[in-house]
Write a protein that holds these residues in place. Structure first.
Motif, PDB file in Angstrom:
ATOM      1  N   LEU A  24       8.669  -0.365 -11.715  1.00  0.00           N
ATOM      2  CA  LEU A  24       9.169   0.163 -10.446  1.00  0.00           C
ATOM      3  C   LEU A  24       8.096   0.082  -9.365  1.00  0.00           C
ATOM      4  O   LEU A  24       8.371  -0.330  -8.224  1.00  0.00           O
ATOM      5  CB  LEU A  24       9.614   1.615 -10.642  1.00  0.00           C
ATOM      6  CG  LEU A  24      10.400   2.289  -9.516  1.00  0.00           C
ATOM      7  CD1 LEU A  24      11.698   1.552  -9.244  1.00  0.00           C
ATOM      8  CD2 LEU A  24      10.676   3.740  -9.864  1.00  0.00           C
ATOM      9  N   ILE A  25       6.874   0.438  -9.705  1.00  0.00           N
ATOM     10  CA  ILE A  25       5.778   0.381  -8.733  1.00  0.00           C
ATOM     11  C   ILE A  25       5.498  -1.058  -8.312  1.00  0.00           C
ATOM     12  O   ILE A  25       5.348  -1.356  -7.117  1.00  0.00           O
ATOM     13  CB  ILE A  25       4.517   1.044  -9.309  1.00  0.00           C
ATOM     14  CG1 ILE A  25       4.711   2.565  -9.402  1.00  0.00           C
ATOM     15  CG2 ILE A  25       3.294   0.731  -8.449  1.00  0.00           C
ATOM     16  CD1 ILE A  25       3.572   3.304 -10.079  1.00  0.00           C
ATOM     17  N   LEU A  26       5.419  -1.960  -9.279  1.00  0.00           N
ATOM     18  CA  LEU A  26       5.142  -3.368  -8.953  1.00  0.00           C
ATOM     19  C   LEU A  26       6.272  -3.987  -8.135  1.00  0.00           C
ATOM     20  O   LEU A  26       6.024  -4.739  -7.180  1.00  0.00           O
ATOM     21  CB  LEU A  26       4.913  -4.175 -10.227  1.00  0.00           C
ATOM     22  CG  LEU A  26       3.552  -3.992 -10.898  1.00  0.00           C
ATOM     23  CD1 LEU A  26       3.509  -4.720 -12.241  1.00  0.00           C
ATOM     24  CD2 LEU A  26       2.430  -4.511  -9.997  1.00  0.00           C
ATOM     25  N   GLU A  27       7.518  -3.677  -8.488  1.00  0.00           N
ATOM     26  CA  GLU A  27       8.642  -4.233  -7.732  1.00  0.00           C
ATOM     27  C   GLU A  27       8.660  -3.687  -6.301  1.00  0.00           C
ATOM     28  O   GLU A  27       9.033  -4.396  -5.365  1.00  0.00           O
ATOM     29  CB  GLU A  27       9.963  -3.893  -8.426  1.00  0.00           C
ATOM     30  CG  GLU A  27      10.287  -4.775  -9.619  1.00  0.00           C
ATOM     31  CD  GLU A  27      10.819  -6.127  -9.217  1.00  0.00           C
ATOM     32  OE1 GLU A  27      10.054  -6.908  -8.589  1.00  0.00           O
ATOM     33  OE2 GLU A  27      11.977  -6.428  -9.520  1.00  0.00           O
ATOM     34  N   SER A  28       8.251  -2.444  -6.137  1.00  0.00           N
ATOM     35  CA  SER A  28       8.208  -1.871  -4.786  1.00  0.00           C
ATOM     36  C   SER A  28       7.138  -2.541  -3.931  1.00  0.00           C
ATOM     37  O   SER A  28       7.216  -2.514  -2.698  1.00  0.00           O
ATOM     38  CB  SER A  28       7.931  -0.366  -4.858  1.00  0.00           C
ATOM     39  OG  SER A  28       6.577  -0.109  -5.211  1.00  0.00           O
ATOM     40  N   ALA A  29       6.133  -3.139  -4.586  1.00  0.00           N
ATOM     41  CA  ALA A  29       4.998  -3.727  -3.878  1.00  0.00           C
ATOM     42  C   ALA A  29       5.152  -5.224  -3.631  1.00  0.00           C
ATOM     43  O   ALA A  29       4.194  -5.876  -3.221  1.00  0.00           O
ATOM     44  CB  ALA A  29       3.713  -3.469  -4.673  1.00  0.00           C
ATOM     45  N   MET A  30       6.341  -5.767  -3.874  1.00  0.00           N
ATOM     46  CA  MET A  30       6.543  -7.193  -3.642  1.00  0.00           C
ATOM     47  C   MET A  30       6.456  -7.519  -2.150  1.00  0.00           C
ATOM     48  O   MET A  30       6.727  -6.669  -1.301  1.00  0.00           O
ATOM     49  CB  MET A  30       7.904  -7.617  -4.203  1.00  0.00           C
ATOM     50  CG  MET A  30       7.966  -7.613  -5.719  1.00  0.00           C
ATOM     51  SD  MET A  30       6.803  -8.808  -6.439  1.00  0.00           S
ATOM     52  CE  MET A  30       6.544  -8.070  -8.074  1.00  0.00           C
ATOM     53  N   PRO A  31       6.082  -8.753  -1.812  1.00  0.00           N
ATOM     54  CA  PRO A  31       5.954  -9.139  -0.398  1.00  0.00           C
ATOM     55  C   PRO A  31       7.291  -9.122   0.328  1.00  0.00           C
ATOM     56  O   PRO A  31       8.351  -8.980  -0.296  1.00  0.00           O
ATOM     57  CB  PRO A  31       5.389 -10.564  -0.481  1.00  0.00           C
ATOM     58  CG  PRO A  31       5.851 -11.075  -1.811  1.00  0.00           C
ATOM     59  CD  PRO A  31       5.797  -9.877  -2.713  1.00  0.00           C
ATOM     60  N   SER A  32       7.243  -9.301   1.621  1.00  0.00           N
ATOM     61  CA  SER A  32       8.461  -9.289   2.436  1.00  0.00           C
ATOM     62  C   SER A  32       9.451 -10.335   1.949  1.00  0.00           C
ATOM     63  O   SER A  32       9.090 -11.471   1.654  1.00  0.00           O
ATOM     64  CB  SER A  32       8.109  -9.563   3.904  1.00  0.00           C
ATOM     65  OG  SER A  32       7.212  -8.583   4.392  1.00  0.00           O
ATOM     66  N   ALA A  33      10.711  -9.929   1.876  1.00  0.00           N
ATOM     67  CA  ALA A  33      11.756 -10.797   1.328  1.00  0.00           C
ATOM     68  C   ALA A  33      12.096 -11.922   2.301  1.00  0.00           C
ATOM     69  O   ALA A  33      12.147 -11.728   3.518  1.00  0.00           O
ATOM     70  CB  ALA A  33      13.004  -9.972   1.034  1.00  0.00           C
TER      71      ALA A  33
ATOM     72  N   GLY B 135       0.812  -1.208   0.000  1.00  0.00           N
ATOM     73  CA  GLY B 135       0.000   0.000   0.000  1.00  0.00           C
ATOM     74  C   GLY B 135       0.845   1.256   0.000  1.00  0.00           C
ATOM     75  O   GLY B 135       0.766   2.083  -0.912  1.00  0.00           O
ATOM     76  N   ILE B 136       1.703   1.374   1.027  1.00  0.00           N
ATOM     77  CA  ILE B 136       2.492   2.596   1.177  1.00  0.00           C
ATOM     78  C   ILE B 136       3.657   2.648   0.184  1.00  0.00           C
ATOM     79  O   ILE B 136       3.911   3.696  -0.433  1.00  0.00           O
ATOM     80  CB  ILE B 136       3.008   2.709   2.628  1.00  0.00           C
ATOM     81  CG1 ILE B 136       1.817   2.833   3.589  1.00  0.00           C
ATOM     82  CG2 ILE B 136       3.957   3.892   2.767  1.00  0.00           C
ATOM     83  CD1 ILE B 136       2.204   2.834   5.048  1.00  0.00           C
ATOM     84  N   ALA B 137       4.361   1.539   0.006  1.00  0.00           N
ATOM     85  CA  ALA B 137       5.531   1.532  -0.886  1.00  0.00           C
ATOM     86  C   ALA B 137       5.188   1.964  -2.312  1.00  0.00           C
ATOM     87  O   ALA B 137       5.900   2.799  -2.897  1.00  0.00           O
ATOM     88  CB  ALA B 137       6.193   0.155  -0.884  1.00  0.00           C
ATOM     89  N   PRO B 138       4.124   1.428  -2.928  1.00  0.00           N
ATOM     90  CA  PRO B 138       3.788   1.897  -4.281  1.00  0.00           C
ATOM     91  C   PRO B 138       3.460   3.384  -4.340  1.00  0.00           C
ATOM     92  O   PRO B 138       3.766   4.043  -5.346  1.00  0.00           O
ATOM     93  CB  PRO B 138       2.561   1.047  -4.652  1.00  0.00           C
ATOM     94  CG  PRO B 138       2.640  -0.146  -3.782  1.00  0.00           C
ATOM     95  CD  PRO B 138       3.250   0.325  -2.504  1.00  0.00           C
ATOM     96  N   LEU B 139       2.834   3.908  -3.281  1.00  0.00           N
ATOM     97  CA  LEU B 139       2.534   5.343  -3.244  1.00  0.00           C
ATOM     98  C   LEU B 139       3.817   6.171  -3.188  1.00  0.00           C
ATOM     99  O   LEU B 139       3.934   7.215  -3.832  1.00  0.00           O
ATOM    100  CB  LEU B 139       1.648   5.664  -2.040  1.00  0.00           C
ATOM    101  CG  LEU B 139       0.215   5.118  -2.102  1.00  0.00           C
ATOM    102  CD1 LEU B 139      -0.529   5.439  -0.801  1.00  0.00           C
ATOM    103  CD2 LEU B 139      -0.538   5.692  -3.293  1.00  0.00           C
ATOM    104  N   ILE B 140       4.786   5.694  -2.410  1.00  0.00           N
ATOM    105  CA  ILE B 140       6.078   6.382  -2.334  1.00  0.00           C
ATOM    106  C   ILE B 140       6.739   6.408  -3.701  1.00  0.00           C
ATOM    107  O   ILE B 140       7.237   7.446  -4.156  1.00  0.00           O
ATOM    108  CB  ILE B 140       6.997   5.688  -1.305  1.00  0.00           C
ATOM    109  CG1 ILE B 140       6.431   5.827   0.106  1.00  0.00           C
ATOM    110  CG2 ILE B 140       8.420   6.267  -1.379  1.00  0.00           C
ATOM    111  CD1 ILE B 140       7.151   5.002   1.144  1.00  0.00           C
TER     112      ILE B 140
END
Length: 304
Positions: free
Chosen positions: A256-265, A233-238
């Motif tokens: 870039l948006i999709l990669e930022s929204a990936m689940p916890s590593a 939620g927040i990461a893609p907005l950033i």
């Protein structure tokens, strides 16, 4: 949507292989080694050499920087939430990691390739380079700052130099900078790498399936929900804001948006074990965010 069904089936194959004792959870180490040391470097080298030219580099190199910056901001948000919840040091460190670090490689590559093909994968590789830097730098710092086991002999620089996908990316970018392309190499060499590269995505998905443990979700479901909100939620907005500031648009922005929204590593779990953070919290968040991402990522891609 078809690609997400395929990804789910591949992950499920890995999980069922563990459930029916065809493979053991410990076998994921072998699969990970094949991916990290052989298959993924082959994919990275071929993709960059085929699809990147010297004039593309200034724009592409913005991607790892913005991923790194986004992960740092998400980690700080995780810190603020943890302080608000008055978590102990080990749990606070674990929450920071699952909020900060995204699975841009092991899930990002298959998802981006499925949505956008080779052009998207090229950009995902650059994003993942920033993610690797963030994982090692943030993971080490948080482990030392909040963990019980603070005496680790691991060096961030040494770990970066030992990580083949990152080093392959750096070497490939250097070759492109000096004007080399895929045609500069013998055909038999390229064909060999193609065979090795074809194993990357199936092995990644099998390994991910072996890594997932539904039973871990009960140890901290609330933290999995928090991590999901931050990561998806927040990461893609950033990233959306940063993309406008840095004049990134089109496919670059979407990836870039999709990669930022990936689940916890899954690397979050590695650092948690290494430094004595809250392993149960991290394992729970990794499982929950991965499951949630399989539903959220197609919706996000549809919006884009």
């Amino acid at each position: 949507m078809d690609i997400m069904i395929i990804i789910v089936l591949l992950i499920l194959t890995g999980y069922l292989s563990k459930y029916f004792n065809i493979l053991r959870e410990s076998d994921r180490t072998i699969l990970n080694n094949i991916v990290v040391y052989i298959a993924m470097p082959s994919t990275i080298f071929l993709t960059i050499m085929k699809n990147v030219s010297p004039v593309d580099l200034p724009q592409f190199l913005k991607l790892p920087f913005l991923i790194f910056l986004t992960f740092v901001i998400c980690g700080f948000i995780g810190y603020l939430i943890g302080r608000f919840l008055k978590l102990n040091r080990e749990s606070l460190g674990g929450l920071i990691l699952v909020c900060a670090l995204g699975n841009t490689g092991f899930l990002g590559y298959p998802v981006i390739y499925g949505f956008y093909g080779t052009e998207g994968l090229t950009r995902a590789i650059f994003c993942d380079m920033g993610s690797v830097f963030a994982s090692l730098l943030i993971g080490t710092y948080i482990g030392i700052k909040f963990g019980k086991n603070k005496n680790s002999d691991k060096s961030v620089i040494k770990e970066l130099l030992k990580f083949p996908p990152l080093m392959t990316g750096v070497i490939s970018i250097t070759l492109v900078f000096f004007g080399l392309s895929i045609g500069s190499f013998p055909e038999f060499f390229i064909k060999t790498l193609n065979y090795l590269s074809n194993a990357t995505i199936p092995l990644i998905m099998l390994s991910l399936g072996l890594s997932l443990s539904p039973s871990s979700a009960k140890f901290g479901a609330i933290y999995g929900v928090i991590a999901s909100i931050v990561r998806m939620g927040i990461a893609p907005l950033i990233v959306f804001v940063l993309s406008s500031i840095f004049l990134i648009d089109g496919l670059d922005k979407n990836v870039l948006i999709l990669e930022s929204a990936m689940p916890s590593a899954m690397m979050s779990l590695v650092f948690s074990v290494l430094y004595g953070l809250d392993v149960k919290l991290v394992a729970s968040a990794c499982f929950i965010t991965t499951v949630v991402s399989l539903m959220v990522l197609p919706i996000l891609q549809g919006i884009l």
